[in-house]
Design an enzyme around this catalytic site. Structure first.
Site, short mmCIF file in Angstrom:
data_model
loop_
_atom_site.label_atom_id
_atom_site.label_comp_id
_atom_site.label_asym_id
_atom_site.label_seq_id
_atom_site.Cartn_x
_atom_site.Cartn_y
_atom_site.Cartn_z
N HIS A 143 0.86 -1.18 0.00
CA HIS A 143 0.00 0.00 0.00
C HIS A 143 0.90 1.23 0.00
O HIS A 143 2.13 1.10 -0.10
CB HIS A 143 -0.96 0.00 1.20
CG HIS A 143 -0.30 0.04 2.54
ND1 HIS A 143 0.59 -0.91 2.97
CD2 HIS A 143 -0.38 0.96 3.55
CE1 HIS A 143 1.01 -0.62 4.19
NE2 HIS A 143 0.45 0.52 4.56
N ASP B 128 0.18 -4.68 7.68
CA ASP B 128 -0.76 -3.57 7.79
C ASP B 128 -2.20 -4.00 7.51
O ASP B 128 -2.81 -3.64 6.50
CB ASP B 128 -0.36 -2.43 6.86
CG ASP B 128 0.86 -1.68 7.38
OD1 ASP B 128 1.83 -2.37 7.77
OD2 ASP B 128 0.86 -0.45 7.40
N ASP C 164 5.71 4.72 5.33
CA ASP C 164 6.70 3.77 5.84
C ASP C 164 6.86 2.55 4.94
O ASP C 164 7.66 1.66 5.23
CB ASP C 164 6.37 3.35 7.28
CG ASP C 164 4.98 2.77 7.45
OD1 ASP C 164 4.11 3.02 6.58
OD2 ASP C 164 4.74 2.08 8.45
N HIS C 165 6.12 2.52 3.82
CA HIS C 165 6.22 1.40 2.88
C HIS C 165 6.70 1.82 1.49
O HIS C 165 6.97 0.97 0.66
CB HIS C 165 4.87 0.69 2.75
CG HIS C 165 4.44 0.03 4.02
ND1 HIS C 165 4.58 -1.32 4.25
CD2 HIS C 165 3.90 0.56 5.16
CE1 HIS C 165 4.14 -1.61 5.46
NE2 HIS C 165 3.72 -0.49 6.03
#
Length: 305
Positions: A61, A209, A65-66
């Protein structure tokens, strides 16, 4: 064979020695990167697997932080004189988001190939014996879990080849290609004439997540390695995990147990949990084959037999 490395195991913000979410898979002569959080390229450098062979980047997603490490990684790949196309996979909106990030990573010497997937349904992508699948999750934004399956052809049976008078010079092609078809002297020879039934391959699942979803145990069924988020290890944080649509150690362990996975690696830890090892027993009490993920933790998976 599949090589797996946890590149970054942090969630929300990086800590010293813990970069943000990223997993690297090395298979069939190329590499697939899952997520690209802050610090990914630093950890990749320490890992020592290189950058140039990264063929695909798959995003779960688009929370920072990704994906925030992507512009820097693209520039590093450009400085390594990469010219081959780079495939990018992710939920709808991928193209717009990546192009926005690339305002600070312009004039790349290699093209980006975008593969956007509608976010509410599963998807499949195949490349030779590699099978990539997605599962929609339950987070605050559209999010996917990914599975990588390395398929294994049936065993070559020379006695069958002899019995059907297949010329010896064609055995190698028929053995190595599932869909091979050769016409010779008016006869057609195909791989299924010399190969036995497909054998068990290898399977890795990466899930982060999300709240637990009903389809997840089947999606991770009998995975050789199940990499799953455990944002919180303390049972007292369960309500907080639910409110922010994340999972606890116990929830990840229950899914691994239900899926009959061979091994569980926990990842995506809260910055408020500097030492996840202190809470490992909360997971192993449910699923004993659980490990706390650490940056640059590596495992090689091999075909049985």
């Amino acid at each position: 064979m599949i090589d797996i490395a946890l590149v970054g195991t942090g969630g929300m913000m990086p800590l010293p020695g813990r970069f943000l979410s990223s997993v690297l898979c090395r298979v069939n002569g190329s590499m697939i990167l899952f997520d690209c959080g802050e610090g990914t390229q630093v950890s990749l450098r320490l890992l020592g697997w290189g950058f140039k062979q990264i063929d695909m980047i798959c995003f779960t997603h688009f929370h920072g932080d990704h994906i925030s490490g992507l512009p820097g990684l693209l520039l590093t790949m450009a400085n390594a004189e990469r010219t081959e196309p780079l495939k990018l996979f992710g939920p709808a909106g991928l193209t717009t988001i990546v192009k926005s990030l690339c305002v600070i990573a312009q004039d790349l010497p290699f093209p980006l190939e975008f593969h956007e997937w509608e976010s509410r349904v599963p998807h499949t992508y195949s490349q030779d014996t590699l099978l990539l699948k997605t599962l929609p999750l339950n987070h605050r934004s559209f999010c996917f879990a990914y599975s990588i399956e390395l398929l294994r052809r049936g065993k070559f049976d020379p006695e069958r080849a002899k019995a059907q008078d297949i010329p010896l010079k064609f055995w190698g092609v028929l053995q190595k290609q599932n869909d091979a078809s050769i016409v010779y002297n008016g006869k057609t020879y195909t791989s299924d004439m010399v190969l036995g039934p497909s054998r068990r391959g290898l399977k890795v699942v990466f899930c982060t997540d999300t709240r637990p979803v009903t389809a997840l145990p089947d999606f991770a069924r009998e995975a050789d390695l199940f990499i799953c988020e455990g944002l919180y290890g303390d049972p007292d944080k369960q309500e907080k995990a639910a409110a922010h649509k994340h999972m606890s150690f116990q929830e990840a362990a229950k899914i691994a147990k239900s899926a009959q996975a061979k091994e569980l690696w926990l990842t995506h830890f809260s910055p408020a949990m500097p030492d996840p090892q202190n809470y490992l027993s909360n997971a192993t009490a449910i699923f004993p084959r659980t490990k706390i993920g650490k940056d640059r933790m590596v495992k090689t998976l091999r075909f049985e037999g």
